[in-house]
Design a protein around this motif. Structure first.
Motif, PDB file in Angstrom:
ATOM      1  N   ILE A 107      -3.158  30.665  -2.571  1.00 43.65           N
ATOM      2  CA  ILE A 107      -3.110  31.878  -3.380  1.00 43.65           C
ATOM      3  C   ILE A 107      -1.985  31.738  -4.399  1.00 43.65           C
ATOM      4  O   ILE A 107      -0.834  31.501  -4.038  1.00 43.65           O
ATOM      5  N   SER A 108      -2.323  31.907  -5.678  1.00 47.08           N
ATOM      6  CA  SER A 108      -1.326  31.802  -6.736  1.00 47.08           C
ATOM      7  C   SER A 108      -1.220  33.128  -7.484  1.00 47.08           C
ATOM      8  O   SER A 108      -1.925  34.083  -7.191  1.00 47.08           O
ATOM      9  N   MET A 109      -0.295  33.173  -8.458  1.00 48.99           N
ATOM     10  CA  MET A 109      -0.116  34.370  -9.269  1.00 48.99           C
ATOM     11  C   MET A 109      -1.440  34.756  -9.913  1.00 48.99           C
ATOM     12  O   MET A 109      -2.168  33.865 -10.368  1.00 48.99           O
ATOM     13  N   PRO A 110      -1.804  36.041  -9.924  1.00 43.10           N
ATOM     14  CA  PRO A 110      -0.988  37.207  -9.551  1.00 43.10           C
ATOM     15  C   PRO A 110      -1.405  37.850  -8.226  1.00 43.10           C
ATOM     16  O   PRO A 110      -1.235  39.042  -8.034  1.00 43.10           O
ATOM     17  N   PHE A 111      -1.978  37.056  -7.316  1.00 40.78           N
ATOM     18  CA  PHE A 111      -2.622  37.614  -6.128  1.00 40.78           C
ATOM     19  C   PHE A 111      -1.763  37.599  -4.866  1.00 40.78           C
ATOM     20  O   PHE A 111      -2.219  38.035  -3.802  1.00 40.78           O
ATOM     21  N   LYS A 112      -0.534  37.116  -4.938  1.00 40.83           N
ATOM     22  CA  LYS A 112       0.230  36.836  -3.723  1.00 40.83           C
ATOM     23  C   LYS A 112       0.596  38.077  -2.909  1.00 40.83           C
ATOM     24  O   LYS A 112       0.781  37.986  -1.696  1.00 40.83           O
ATOM     25  N   GLU A 113       0.714  39.205  -3.566  1.00 41.58           N
ATOM     26  CA  GLU A 113       1.022  40.445  -2.851  1.00 41.58           C
ATOM     27  C   GLU A 113      -0.241  41.266  -2.610  1.00 41.58           C
ATOM     28  O   GLU A 113      -0.437  41.830  -1.533  1.00 41.58           O
ATOM     29  N   GLU A 114      -1.122  41.310  -3.603  1.00 41.26           N
ATOM     30  CA  GLU A 114      -2.354  42.092  -3.508  1.00 41.26           C
ATOM     31  C   GLU A 114      -3.230  41.635  -2.349  1.00 41.26           C
ATOM     32  O   GLU A 114      -3.932  42.441  -1.727  1.00 41.26           O
ATOM     33  N   VAL A 115      -3.190  40.341  -2.021  1.00 36.89           N
ATOM     34  CA  VAL A 115      -4.078  39.810  -0.996  1.00 36.89           C
ATOM     35  C   VAL A 115      -3.714  40.269   0.412  1.00 36.89           C
ATOM     36  O   VAL A 115      -4.548  40.257   1.321  1.00 36.89           O
ATOM     37  N   ILE A 116      -2.491  40.703   0.622  1.00 31.53           N
ATOM     38  CA  ILE A 116      -2.009  41.019   1.971  1.00 31.53           C
ATOM     39  C   ILE A 116      -2.895  42.050   2.661  1.00 31.53           C
ATOM     40  O   ILE A 116      -3.249  41.911   3.840  1.00 31.53           O
ATOM     41  N   ALA A 117      -3.290  43.088   1.940  1.00 28.84           N
ATOM     42  CA  ALA A 117      -4.094  44.164   2.530  1.00 28.84           C
ATOM     43  C   ALA A 117      -5.473  43.689   2.965  1.00 28.84           C
ATOM     44  O   ALA A 117      -6.158  44.382   3.737  1.00 28.84           O
ATOM     45  N   LEU A 118      -5.898  42.514   2.524  1.00 31.01           N
ATOM     46  CA  LEU A 118      -7.240  42.013   2.818  1.00 31.01           C
ATOM     47  C   LEU A 118      -7.267  41.046   3.992  1.00 31.01           C
ATOM     48  O   LEU A 118      -8.341  40.567   4.371  1.00 31.01           O
ATOM     49  N   LEU A 119      -6.105  40.776   4.574  1.00 27.72           N
ATOM     50  CA  LEU A 119      -5.997  39.793   5.655  1.00 27.72           C
ATOM     51  C   LEU A 119      -5.899  40.471   7.015  1.00 27.72           C
ATOM     52  O   LEU A 119      -5.620  41.663   7.122  1.00 27.72           O
ATOM     53  N   ASP A 120      -6.089  39.671   8.063  1.00 24.38           N
ATOM     54  CA  ASP A 120      -6.015  40.196   9.427  1.00 24.38           C
ATOM     55  C   ASP A 120      -4.606  40.165   9.990  1.00 24.38           C
ATOM     56  O   ASP A 120      -4.303  40.874  10.956  1.00 24.38           O
ATOM     57  N   GLY A 121      -3.742  39.348   9.403  1.00 16.58           N
ATOM     58  CA  GLY A 121      -2.371  39.269   9.886  1.00 16.58           C
ATOM     59  C   GLY A 121      -1.551  38.328   9.041  1.00 16.58           C
ATOM     60  O   GLY A 121      -2.079  37.590   8.201  1.00 16.58           O
ATOM     61  N   LEU A 122      -0.236  38.363   9.259  1.00 15.70           N
ATOM     62  CA  LEU A 122       0.689  37.518   8.523  1.00 15.70           C
ATOM     63  C   LEU A 122       1.515  36.682   9.484  1.00 15.70           C
ATOM     64  O   LEU A 122       1.998  37.191  10.505  1.00 15.70           O
ATOM     65  N   ALA A 123       1.684  35.414   9.154  1.00 16.75           N
ATOM     66  CA  ALA A 123       2.633  34.570   9.870  1.00 16.75           C
ATOM     67  C   ALA A 123       4.044  35.003   9.470  1.00 16.75           C
ATOM     68  O   ALA A 123       4.236  35.635   8.431  1.00 16.75           O
ATOM     69  N   PRO A 124       5.051  34.675  10.286  1.00 11.31           N
ATOM     70  CA  PRO A 124       6.424  35.075   9.951  1.00 11.31           C
ATOM     71  C   PRO A 124       6.860  34.644   8.557  1.00 11.31           C
ATOM     72  O   PRO A 124       7.595  35.377   7.886  1.00 11.31           O
ATOM     73  N   SER A 125       6.406  33.486   8.087  1.00  9.68           N
ATOM     74  CA  SER A 125       6.819  32.995   6.770  1.00  9.68           C
ATOM     75  C   SER A 125       6.385  33.928   5.652  1.00  9.68           C
ATOM     76  O   SER A 125       7.062  34.039   4.620  1.00  9.68           O
ATOM     77  N   ALA A 126       5.253  34.604   5.815  1.00 14.94           N
ATOM     78  CA  ALA A 126       4.763  35.542   4.805  1.00 14.94           C
ATOM     79  C   ALA A 126       5.267  36.958   5.063  1.00 14.94           C
ATOM     80  O   ALA A 126       5.601  37.687   4.125  1.00 14.94           O
ATOM     81  N   ALA A 127       5.328  37.346   6.337  1.00 16.82           N
ATOM     82  CA  ALA A 127       5.771  38.710   6.665  1.00 16.82           C
ATOM     83  C   ALA A 127       7.206  38.947   6.235  1.00 16.82           C
ATOM     84  O   ALA A 127       7.569  40.060   5.827  1.00 16.82           O
ATOM     85  N   ALA A 128       8.024  37.908   6.299  1.00 13.68           N
ATOM     86  CA  ALA A 128       9.444  38.059   5.977  1.00 13.68           C
ATOM     87  C   ALA A 128       9.670  38.425   4.519  1.00 13.68           C
ATOM     88  O   ALA A 128      10.668  39.066   4.187  1.00 13.68           O
ATOM     89  N   ILE A 129       8.739  38.042   3.629  1.00 14.33           N
ATOM     90  CA  ILE A 129       8.945  38.311   2.206  1.00 14.33           C
ATOM     91  C   ILE A 129       7.764  39.064   1.584  1.00 14.33           C
ATOM     92  O   ILE A 129       7.728  39.243   0.355  1.00 14.33           O
ATOM     93  N   ASP A 130       6.813  39.512   2.403  1.00 15.68           N
ATOM     94  CA  ASP A 130       5.657  40.257   1.890  1.00 15.68           C
ATOM     95  C   ASP A 130       4.988  39.526   0.729  1.00 15.68           C
ATOM     96  O   ASP A 130       4.675  40.117  -0.307  1.00 15.68           O
TER      97      ASP A 130
END
Length: 272
Positions: A65-88
Motif C-alpha cells: 500500500i502506497s500513498m495516499p492509501f496508507k491510512e484510509e485502508v485501515i478501516a477495511l482490514l480485519d486487524g493490524l500487526a503491532p508495526s502498523a497499530a503503533a503508527i496508524d
C-alpha cells in the motif's frame, strides 16, 4: 526454476495512486531466483473498498500500500500487526485465508537507513508531510531520541496532531526554516503532477547537511538532484523501497533471500 503460471500460482500486488515498476521488478526477480510459484503486479484504483474486497475474494496473498492509501485502508482490514497499530499506518496487507492484516515495513527501513548514515539523535530536523509515511518517519525519529524537530504540513489539524503525538513542533510551510537534516514525506517530486516541485526551498537545501527524500519514483527527485548538486549527503526513496519491499517479500512468502539475491533484485528493479 520458477513453475509456470497456473491455478496454484499466488498473486501479490501493490496499490498506489501512481504505480511504478520497482516493486513488480523486485519481487518477480526474487520469485524467479528462488523458484517460487508467485507473481506480482502493480495496480491503481479509484475505489479502494472494492480493491480491498477483491484481495479478500480472490485470495490474493499480499498487497503493498502506497500513498495516499496508507491510512484510509485501515478501516477495511480485519486487524493490524503491532508495526502498523503503533503508527496508524499500513503499507502491507497479508491475506491469511480471507483474513486481512495490515503491517508497516516502512518503519524498519527508515530506521535502518538513519542508523547506517550515523545520524546523531541530537541532529535537528525538518519533516515535510503529515500522512502515513510521515508518521513512520516521525516515529523513528522519536524512538531514536531526536528532540529538536519540526513537522511541516499545510493541513494544520493533521500537522499539529502528528507533531503533538511525537513531541515535535509544527509549521505550515518550509519557507524560512533550516535544519541539518531535512526529510520529504510528501508526494512533491513524485512522477506525475508534482514531478517538478521541490519539497523544500533551495535555501533550506543549501543549509542542510543531509537530505532524505522518501519518494522512490523517480529515483532522482528534484529534491535529491538539487541536494547532490549542492554537495549534500542524500538518502534516497529507492533505498527505503528496497528495504521495506524485502520485509514485505518475507511476509508474503515466508522466505528470507540471501543478501546476494536481494542486491541482484534491487539492481534489476532500478533498471526501469
Amino acid at each position: 526454476m520458477k513453475p509456470p503460471i497456473g491455478p496454484k500460482t499466488q498473486l501479490c500486488m501493490s496499490l498506489a495512486a501512481r504505480p511504478g515498476n520497482f516493486g513488480s521488478r523486485f519481487h518477480n526477480r526474487l520469485y524467479e531466483g528462488l523458484g517460487l510459484d508467485f507473481i506480482y503486479k502493480a495496480f491503481t484504483t479509484t475505489d479502494l473498498p472494492a480493491a480491498i474486497g477483491g484481495i479478500r475474494a480472490l485470495g490474493i496473498r499480499g498487497c503493498a500500500i502506497s500513498m495516499p492509501f496508507k491510512e484510509e485502508v485501515i478501516a477495511l482490514l480485519d486487524g493490524l500487526a503491532p508495526s502498523a497499530a503503533a503508527i496508524d499506518s499500513v503499507n502491507t496487507i497479508v491475506n491469511e485465508s480471507g483474513t486481512l492484516t495490515g503491517y508497516n515495513t516502512d518503519y524498519s527501513a527508515i530506521a535502518t537507513l538513519l542508523d547506517e548514515a550515523e545520524i546523531s539523535p541530537a541532529t535537528p530536523f525538518l519533516l515535510h508531510g503529515a500522512g502515513g509515511m510521515a508518521k513512520a518517519v516521525a516515529a523513528v525519529l522519536r524512538d531514536r531520541g531526536h528532540k529538536q524537530g519540526t513537522v511541516i504540513a499545510r493541513n494544520e489539524a493533521k500537522g499539529r496532531a502528528l507533531a503533538r503525538t511525537y513531541g515535535f513542533a509544527w509549521d505550515h510551510a518550509p519557507e524560512g526554516l533550516y535544519a541539518p537534516l531535512i526529510i520529504n514525506a510528501t508526494p512533491l517530486g513524485m512522477a506525475g503532477a508534482d514531478a517538478d516541485r521541490l519539497a523544500f526551498p533551495t535555501e533550506s537545501i543549501k543549509a542542510a547537511e543531509i537530505v532524505f527524500d522518501v519518494v522512490a519514483l523517480p529515483p532522482d527527485t528534484p529534491l535529491l538532484h538539487t541536494a547532490r548538486e549542492a554537495g549534500k549527503r542524500v538518502i534516497s526513496g529507492v533505498d527505503v523501497a528496497v528495504l521495506q519491499a524485502l520485509e514485505q517479500f518475507v511476509l508474503y512468502t515466508g522466505v528470507r533471500p540471501e543478501p546476494g539475491l536481494v542486491e541482484d533484485a534491487a539492481r534489476f528493479a532500478r533498471c526501469v
